[in-house]
Design a protein around this motif. Structure first.
Motif, PDB file in Angstrom:
ATOM      1  N   THR A 109      -8.988  -7.475  -4.972  1.00  0.00           N
ATOM      2  CA  THR A 109     -10.082  -7.760  -4.180  1.00  0.00           C
ATOM      3  C   THR A 109     -11.758  -8.585  -5.083  1.00  0.00           C
ATOM      4  O   THR A 109     -12.273  -9.226  -4.790  1.00  0.00           O
ATOM      5  CB  THR A 109     -10.475  -7.316  -3.438  1.00  0.00           C
ATOM      6  N   GLU A 139      -5.166   2.952 -17.260  1.00  0.00           N
ATOM      7  CA  GLU A 139      -4.874   2.764 -15.965  1.00  0.00           C
ATOM      8  C   GLU A 139      -4.152   0.910 -16.154  1.00  0.00           C
ATOM      9  O   GLU A 139      -3.450   0.941 -15.449  1.00  0.00           O
ATOM     10  CB  GLU A 139      -5.934   1.566 -14.968  1.00  0.00           C
ATOM     11  N   SER A 186     -18.670   8.856 -12.122  1.00  0.00           N
ATOM     12  CA  SER A 186     -19.677   7.207 -11.516  1.00  0.00           C
ATOM     13  C   SER A 186     -19.578   6.466 -10.932  1.00  0.00           C
ATOM     14  O   SER A 186     -21.276   5.964 -10.130  1.00  0.00           O
ATOM     15  CB  SER A 186     -18.183   6.424 -12.300  1.00  0.00           C
TER      16      SER A 186
HETATM   17  N1  LIG Z   1     -15.785   3.720 -10.385  1.00  0.00           N
HETATM   18  C1  LIG Z   1     -15.254   3.823  -9.109  1.00  0.00           C
HETATM   19  N2  LIG Z   1     -13.910   3.037  -9.902  1.00  0.00           N
HETATM   20  C2  LIG Z   1     -13.305   2.964  -9.012  1.00  0.00           C
HETATM   21  C3  LIG Z   1     -13.131   3.563  -7.545  1.00  0.00           C
HETATM   22  N3  LIG Z   1     -12.773   2.972  -6.582  1.00  0.00           N
HETATM   23  C4  LIG Z   1     -11.521   2.003  -7.488  1.00  0.00           C
HETATM   24  N4  LIG Z   1     -12.260   2.629  -9.110  1.00  0.00           N
HETATM   25  C5  LIG Z   1     -11.757   1.031  -9.918  1.00  0.00           C
HETATM   26  O1  LIG Z   1     -12.386   0.018  -9.611  1.00  0.00           O
HETATM   27  C6  LIG Z   1     -10.759  -0.604  -9.634  1.00  0.00           C
HETATM   28  C7  LIG Z   1     -10.064  -1.666  -8.583  1.00  0.00           C
HETATM   29  O2  LIG Z   1      -9.695  -0.750  -7.704  1.00  0.00           O
HETATM   30  P1  LIG Z   1     -10.586  -1.245  -6.287  1.00  0.00           P
HETATM   31  O3  LIG Z   1     -11.754  -1.486  -6.014  1.00  0.00           O
HETATM   32  O4  LIG Z   1      -9.899   0.176  -5.375  1.00  0.00           O
HETATM   33  O5  LIG Z   1      -9.662  -2.699  -5.884  1.00  0.00           O
HETATM   34  P2  LIG Z   1     -10.008  -3.819  -5.050  1.00  0.00           P
HETATM   35  O6  LIG Z   1     -10.771  -4.804  -5.850  1.00  0.00           O
HETATM   36  O7  LIG Z   1      -9.767  -3.107  -3.548  1.00  0.00           O
HETATM   37  O8  LIG Z   1      -8.179  -4.388  -4.895  1.00  0.00           O
HETATM   38  P3  LIG Z   1      -7.227  -4.579  -4.196  1.00  0.00           P
HETATM   39  O9  LIG Z   1      -6.676  -3.130  -4.411  1.00  0.00           O
HETATM   40  O10 LIG Z   1      -5.856  -4.798  -5.029  1.00  0.00           O
HETATM   41  O11 LIG Z   1      -7.161  -4.860  -2.954  1.00  0.00           O
HETATM   42  C8  LIG Z   1      -9.587   0.821 -10.297  1.00  0.00           C
HETATM   43  O12 LIG Z   1      -8.956  -0.286 -11.029  1.00  0.00           O
HETATM   44  C9  LIG Z   1     -10.251   1.179 -10.800  1.00  0.00           C
HETATM   45  O13 LIG Z   1     -10.475   0.985 -12.204  1.00  0.00           O
HETATM   46  C10 LIG Z   1     -14.227   3.982  -7.150  1.00  0.00           C
HETATM   47  O14 LIG Z   1     -14.426   4.807  -6.313  1.00  0.00           O
HETATM   48  N5  LIG Z   1     -14.975   4.771  -8.187  1.00  0.00           N
END
Ligand SMILES: Nc1nc2c(ncn2[C@@H]2O[C@H](COP(=O)(O)OP(=O)(O)OP(=O)(O)O)[C@@H](O)[C@H]2O)c(=O)[nH]1
Length: 379
Positions: A109, A139, A186
């Protein structure tokens, strides 16, 4: 250099968090009372995440496409979801003077929808800044490749972008830190950066850094970095400056090559000494190797500040080595992976999606699969 836009009194800043990480960040900003200063919007394809969000403005994108179950770690789905919800996204940002997009890049997303939202902002003549995290190297390579491709896509429509590397954070915190503690750290950094940025842009200072200064500094070609330091007393101001310049999440190794820098000092009281102010600005100047580098310094007063001083540094035009593990989009295409050209399109890679759904790593499991697993467990 990108075009400067004129600021208006009563500046409206919209901070839009896209995807899981983006929505977490928006929730933190909301808890930090930023809602009174800016418009906070949570955007996601994942309805469950939005339902947990504490902010008032939430946008579920791509409802017809994903049924509210997330983008399955596929930026192509994230992009299509944003396209489906173009009108509602446009309406959400159209009155803004500045749009700040925040997302974790590497998933579906945030990576897919953010460049599209930046493009909407550009088409509406709104200054747009993107603050995005890069995934941990561990990851999966695919996530890093998606993130790199996403950055290539957002670079053009956004006035500026700032990347925060989760791997650099890990380096600073040590290998043994738990994943959730690392995310929390982070998030704290993201929260501090965005709060200080909003404070700088919304508060009228004794010496103001306005949107034109901001746009000018961020218009230099190259990487931008941003750091915040806090001081309990005025005597600690120089240590706070070092803290801002050595932020673990920004790749500031080459800050000396910056062509433009903003130093913004926010004070709780109006008695900061001229010698402290001069000393801070001179220390920044001494770090820069270009004599012609543009330095914009600002001071503002905020009696609500929890510490005596906050120092925000924004440096740009940094000639840097590539981002960690950065690959060019062409290289990605040669690998047969997910990125195409500069027309905001990702090719959906369903083999990867299938692989992900069988992956044991929780962060890689799409929301819909997590939901089905939970349902199966409860049967
Ligand atoms: N710093 C930080 N990084 C995060 C966090 N959650 C996810 N990430 C990073 O962000 C990347 C994308 O994760 P999400 O934001 O959950 O993914 P999304 O954009 O919602 O995408 P989908 O789940 O595929 O719909 C991950 O690979 C992590 O590296 C958070 O709470 N803090």
């Amino acid at each position: 250099m990108k075009e400067l836009l004129t600021s208006r009194p009563g500046l409206l800043i919209t901070v839009i968090g896209v995807g899981g990480c983006g929505c977490n960040t928006i929730n933190m900003l909301h808890e930090n009372n930023l809602s009174s200063m800016v418009n906070l919007i949570a955007v996601n394809t994942d309805l469950a995440v939005l339902n947990h969000s504490t902010v008032e403005s939430k946008i579920l994108i791509g409802q017809n496409l994903t049924n509210g179950y997330g983008a399955g770690a596929d930026p192509a789905i994230g992009l299509k979801a944003a396209e489906e919800s173009e009108e509602v996204l446009k309406a959400a940002i159209e009155d803004s003077d500045i749009v700040i997009i925040t997302a974790g890049f590497g998933g579906g997303t945030g990576t897919g929808a953010s460049p599209f939202i930046a493009k909407l902002a550009r088409d509406l003549d709104i200054n747009c800044l993107a603050v995005v995290t890069l995934p941990f190297g561990s990851e999966s390579k695919m996530r890093m490749d998606y993130a790199t491709a996403g950055i290539e896509l957002i670079k053009e429509p956004a006035q500026a972008y700032i990347t925060l590397s989760n791997d650099l954070l890990l380096k600073g915190l040590g290998e043994n830190i738990g994943l959730f503690s690392a995310f929390k750290q982070s998030n704290d950094v993201l929260n501090n950066l965005l709060t200080a940025l909003v404070q700088m842009l919304t508060q009228t200072g004794h010496m103001n850094v306005d949107i034109n200064d901001f746009a000018r500094i961020l218009s230099f070609e190259g990487e931008s970095v941003l750091g915040v330091g806090k001081a309990e007393t005025e005597e600690d101001a120089f240590a706070a400056l070092e803290q801002a310049l050595n932020n673990p999440l920004v790749s500031a190794e080459n800050i000396d090559s910056a062509q433009g820098i903003i130093i913004h000092i926010c004070c709780k009281k109006d008695d900061i000494k001229l010698s402290t102010y001069d000393g801070l600005v001179n220390n920044v100047r001494k770090k820069l190797k270009h004599d012609s580098a543009l330095i914009v310094a600002g001071v503002s007063l905020d009696p609500e500040l929890t510490t005596e001083l906050t120092i925000l540094i924004i440096a740009s035009g940094i000639s840097t080595k590539a981002l960690p593990n950065q690959k060019s989009p062409t290289a990605l295409n040669e690998l047969g992976e997910s990125y195409v050209g500069d027309d905001l399109s990702f090719i959906s890679d369903h083999e990867h999606l299938e692989f992900l759904t069988n992956s044991p790593s929780f962060t890689d499991i799409p929301a819909i699969v997590r939901k089905l697993q939970r349902l199966n467990q409860s049967i």
